[in-house]
Scaffold this active site. Sequence first.
Site, PDB file in Angstrom:
ATOM      1  CG  ASP A 132      -1.587   1.142   0.954  1.00 39.30           C
ATOM      2  OD1 ASP A 132      -2.600   1.363  -0.248  1.00 39.30           O
ATOM      3  OD2 ASP A 132      -2.315   1.504   1.836  1.00 39.30           O
ATOM      4  CG  HIS A 139      -4.919  10.035   3.175  1.00 36.82           C
ATOM      5  ND1 HIS A 139      -5.319  10.215   3.067  1.00 36.82           N
ATOM      6  CD2 HIS A 139      -3.533   9.624   3.264  1.00 36.82           C
ATOM      7  CE1 HIS A 139      -5.642   9.382   4.456  1.00 36.82           C
ATOM      8  NE2 HIS A 139      -4.687   8.433   3.803  1.00 36.82           N
ATOM      9  NE  ARG A 148       4.630  12.931  11.532  1.00 36.67           N
ATOM     10  CZ  ARG A 148       3.815  12.543  10.689  1.00 36.67           C
ATOM     11  NH1 ARG A 148       3.781  10.976  10.995  1.00 36.67           N
ATOM     12  NH2 ARG A 148       3.607  12.947   9.544  1.00 36.67           N
ATOM     13  CD  GLU A 204      -6.227   4.909   4.346  1.00 34.01           C
ATOM     14  OE1 GLU A 204      -5.244   3.976   3.649  1.00 34.01           O
ATOM     15  OE2 GLU A 204      -5.947   5.446   5.472  1.00 34.01           O
ATOM     16  CG  ASP A 238      -6.118   0.712   3.259  1.00 35.44           C
ATOM     17  OD1 ASP A 238      -6.267  -0.561   4.395  1.00 35.44           O
ATOM     18  OD2 ASP A 238      -4.990   1.589   3.438  1.00 35.44           O
ATOM     19  CD  GLN A 245      -2.881   4.751  10.821  1.00 37.61           C
ATOM     20  OE1 GLN A 245      -4.162   4.977  10.302  1.00 37.61           O
ATOM     21  NE2 GLN A 245      -2.491   5.183   9.681  1.00 37.61           N
ATOM     22  CE  LYS A 258      -3.705   2.301   7.048  1.00 36.99           C
ATOM     23  NZ  LYS A 258      -4.378   3.677   6.543  1.00 36.99           N
ATOM     24  CB  THR A 364      -6.421   7.372   1.494  1.00 34.08           C
ATOM     25  OG1 THR A 364      -6.201   6.836   2.213  1.00 34.08           O
ATOM     26  CG2 THR A 364      -7.784   8.696   1.631  1.00 34.08           C
TER      27      THR A 364
HETATM   28 MN    MN Z   1      -4.358   2.882   2.569  1.00 35.15          MN
END
Ligand code: MN
Length: 432
Positions: A132, A139, A148, A204, A238, A245, A258, A364
């Site tokens: 992926d 995104h 962050r 996603e 996804d 996460q 994921k 995404t």
């Molecule tokens: Mn993805």
Amino acid sequence: MNKTHDPALQSWVESANLPDADFPVQNLPFAVLRRRHCDEVFRVAVAIGDFALDLSSLQKTGLLTAKELDACVASSLNEFMSLGSASWSVLRAELSVMLTEGYAGCDLIRACLIPLSDVEYALPAVIGDYTDFYTSIHHATNIGKLFRPDNPLLPNYEYVPIGYHGRSSSIGVSGQTFHRPVGQLKLPEKEAPIVAPCRRLDYELEVGIFVGPTNSSGYAVPIEDAEDHIFGLCLLNDWSARDIQAWEYQPLGPFLAKNFASTISPWIVTLEALAPFRAEFERDSARPAPLPYLSSSKNSTTGAVDLQLEVLIQTSRMLQEGKSPERLSLSNFTDSYWTMAQMLTHHTVNGCNLRPGDLLGSGTMSGSTHGSQAALIEITEGGKSPVTLGNGEIRTFLEDGDTVIMRARCERAGATSIGFGEVVGTVAPAAV
Ligand code: MN
């Protein structure tokens, strides 16, 4: 471009000629399917209008002479994918003639058609490996801001097509229902993590890229040749557990957030069918130019694909109330910061061998504007700005019973529009 793209072509399958048809004779995508509610074997088919042309039945008619058809008498597309673009093109040309108005043997072929309303799908290929990517800079920036705030876009992003190795065992085909994942969640007010069902479940919208012929281990695929190693595209959802996460992703990237489920659309649209919809690969001039191994004149002039992408939601209450799915976003594959050729070439630059049926996800595919954000975490700004649906229901993330639908379509003046069909997936309660 060749005769198979001619917008003047009409099919003797009348539903293929409707202006909003996903599968006109100019498309001819591939899937693996069988009649519903039976124990027939799954087999390769091509879509035409509201029908699937069963290629195993077609072979028995003896009407099609291309030996490439032999590779399609199978329960997966891997062997056909391995043959390469010259072979794919031979079969496409012959199928195009047979499905176009005026073909003399159309009565024999009609017997090989199955209404799409009567079929169930299997995965189109045995997917050995799934990678992926993260190719929408919009995104990446939006997510980066949430995870962050002080450092949203890491410095490697402008140079490296960022990706991670996903898991193929949990990839399902459209219609997939999966249990809400359970995992470690670190709640802000608690010192230690807990184990609980995910509370921030997301989708996603991605473009899936199926690999064709392999490359030898140790040898990179030059960017000029990259598209010879791509069979075609599909849609990929996804599914992502944002709370799992956030806690687990550093330092090695996504893991259990994921790999519990990913859903793809059943039909693979070939690169040849996409030829009329190729677009210039555009990059903001403030960004650095790609390194030479990720740059070619063909990639610059036609490396992108003008493919409109749409996400819709239908909650279980909407379904009970008889309400149609509601749109959540509309974006375009041209929003990608890297092209599919750059993804494939970068994947092999170290000598990594890709195999027929491997799946690459684009990441995404969000655009820069409001309404083009292809995941709930972006739309709701990390859950701060919930979405209000037409019936008054509110969503920050997905609830049990929610169905997410994704569609894609290519439209361009002077060409016949083609669609990808749908990928549909539904969230079931956690299995605990
Ligand atoms: Mn993805």
